[in-house]
Design a protein around this motif. Structure first.
Motif, PDB file in Angstrom:
ATOM      1  N   VAL A  38      -1.751 -15.445  -0.235  1.00 17.76           N
ATOM      2  CA  VAL A  38      -1.658 -14.318  -1.155  1.00 17.76           C
ATOM      3  C   VAL A  38      -2.701 -13.269  -0.784  1.00 17.76           C
ATOM      4  O   VAL A  38      -3.691 -13.570  -0.117  1.00 17.76           O
ATOM      5  N   PRO A  39      -2.501 -12.024  -1.216  1.00 20.13           N
ATOM      6  CA  PRO A  39      -3.523 -11.003  -0.960  1.00 20.13           C
ATOM      7  C   PRO A  39      -4.848 -11.358  -1.627  1.00 20.13           C
ATOM      8  O   PRO A  39      -4.870 -11.924  -2.727  1.00 20.13           O
ATOM      9  N   GLY A  40      -5.947 -11.033  -0.969  1.00 22.95           N
ATOM     10  CA  GLY A  40      -7.266 -11.231  -1.533  1.00 22.95           C
ATOM     11  C   GLY A  40      -7.862  -9.904  -1.966  1.00 22.95           C
ATOM     12  O   GLY A  40      -7.710  -8.897  -1.269  1.00 22.95           O
ATOM     13  N   VAL A  41      -8.525  -9.886  -3.116  1.00 20.64           N
ATOM     14  CA  VAL A  41      -9.092  -8.654  -3.664  1.00 20.64           C
ATOM     15  C   VAL A  41     -10.569  -8.872  -3.970  1.00 20.64           C
ATOM     16  O   VAL A  41     -10.925  -9.763  -4.753  1.00 20.64           O
ATOM     17  N   LEU A  42     -11.420  -8.067  -3.357  1.00 23.25           N
ATOM     18  CA  LEU A  42     -12.865  -8.147  -3.559  1.00 23.25           C
ATOM     19  C   LEU A  42     -13.323  -6.979  -4.422  1.00 23.25           C
ATOM     20  O   LEU A  42     -13.004  -5.824  -4.132  1.00 23.25           O
ATOM     21  N   VAL A  60      -0.194  -3.053  -2.722  1.00 20.41           N
ATOM     22  CA  VAL A  60      -0.463  -4.415  -2.254  1.00 20.41           C
ATOM     23  C   VAL A  60       0.766  -5.303  -2.392  1.00 20.41           C
ATOM     24  O   VAL A  60       1.216  -5.908  -1.426  1.00 20.41           O
ATOM     25  N   LEU A  61       1.325  -5.348  -3.590  1.00 17.37           N
ATOM     26  CA  LEU A  61       2.485  -6.207  -3.791  1.00 17.37           C
ATOM     27  C   LEU A  61       3.736  -5.620  -3.157  1.00 17.37           C
ATOM     28  O   LEU A  61       4.604  -6.353  -2.675  1.00 17.37           O
ATOM     29  N   GLY A  62       3.798  -4.289  -3.115  1.00 14.44           N
ATOM     30  CA  GLY A  62       4.933  -3.646  -2.467  1.00 14.44           C
ATOM     31  C   GLY A  62       5.022  -3.956  -0.988  1.00 14.44           C
ATOM     32  O   GLY A  62       6.097  -3.985  -0.391  1.00 14.44           O
ATOM     33  N   ALA A  63       3.860  -4.209  -0.369  1.00 12.79           N
ATOM     34  CA  ALA A  63       3.821  -4.514   1.062  1.00 12.79           C
ATOM     35  C   ALA A  63       4.235  -5.947   1.365  1.00 12.79           C
ATOM     36  O   ALA A  63       4.443  -6.316   2.511  1.00 12.79           O
ATOM     37  N   ARG A  64       4.367  -6.778   0.312  1.00  9.21           N
ATOM     38  CA  ARG A  64       4.716  -8.180   0.519  1.00  9.21           C
ATOM     39  C   ARG A  64       6.213  -8.330   0.682  1.00  9.21           C
ATOM     40  O   ARG A  64       6.729  -9.385   0.969  1.00  9.21           O
TER      41      ARG A  64
END
Length: 242
Positions: free
Chosen positions: A26-30, A238-242
């Motif tokens: 899943v994408p990571g967000v810092l 972010v989610l659109g790129a998945r």
């Protein structure tokens, strides 16, 4: 995506099934909080974004929260090292897709975010009221910088070649969100303009102003407006790129 065959019992029978498993995590967000702040200011938004399907990581920079005693001694270089270590902690999680990392910074944290992107892969970057500092401040205690000098510096028009954070912005090639507060008494519009202008190679640049907002988003409706902007952008980019 790959498939794994399995079977499972139902009564006296065994049924065949198949897991469809993503090839990546899943994408990571810092999250990078501002000066005099803490991770507490990011936790609610981190939970909201995690609910969208991301793995989020918040932390306290040195000189804040439990290490507040270091406030008068910690330097931007040391806080950059904190951000670097936090990034490495995030991508070490087995669920995180290392090619899908977003960094969300506010104020001082938004100054550190582009610097981080210069040495680690970052695909998306959100900068709320990004601060700017002289390169000569890198090794000086952040808490002892001359506020009058900073105000004069931030009112200048600067090219990327004149500042390390802006130079990092000029080299960034991902997607960017820049958010300004209309009534900011710390970060003047010329500083925001310097950041926006520096992003020359990005895939996309979204610039928004929160109407009537101050620097610290002191009122609930200001915080809601920021949360809505941020989560909407994360959902799209972010989610659109998945």
């Amino acid at each position: 995506m790959h498939s794994v065959s399995t079977s499972f019992p139902v009564g006296s029978q065994s049924l065949a099934g198949t897991f469809a498993i993503p090839e990546t995590g899943v994408p990571g967000v810092l999250f990078l909080h501002g000066w005099s702040g803490s991770q507490d200011s990011d936790l609610k938004r981190a939970k909201d974004i995690a609910a969208l399907g991301c793995l989020c990581f918040t932390f306290d920079l040195r000189g804040h929260a439990k290490t507040e005693g270091l406030r008068d001694r910690v330097t931007p270089r040391e806080n950059f090292e904190d951000a670097l270590a936090a990034y490495d902690q995030l991508v070490s999680h087995p669920m995180v897709d290392r090619s899908s990392i977003a960094v969300i910074g506010s104020s001082y944290g938004a100054y550190l975010a582009p610097l981080l992107s210069a040495v680690r892969p970052v695909r998306w970057m959100s900068l709320r009221v990004p601060a700017l500092y002289r390169d000569q401040h890198w090794e000086r205690p952040k808490g002892k910088l001359d506020r009058t000098d900073l105000t004069m510096f931030r009112d200048q028009a600067l090219a990327p070649a004149e500042n390390r954070a802006l130079a990092a912005c000029a080299d960034f090639r991902g997607d960017v969100l820049v958010i300004e507060s209309e009534r900011d008494d710390y970060i003047p519009h010329p500083t925001i303009a310097n950041y926006v202008t520096a992003f020359r190679k990005v895939r996309s640049l979204t610039y928004r102003v929160i109407e009537g907002a101050d620097h610290g988003l002191s009122e609930p409706h200001m915080r809601r407006a920021y949360t809505d902007l941020l989560t909407g952008w994360i959902r799209e980019m972010v989610l659109g790129a998945r």
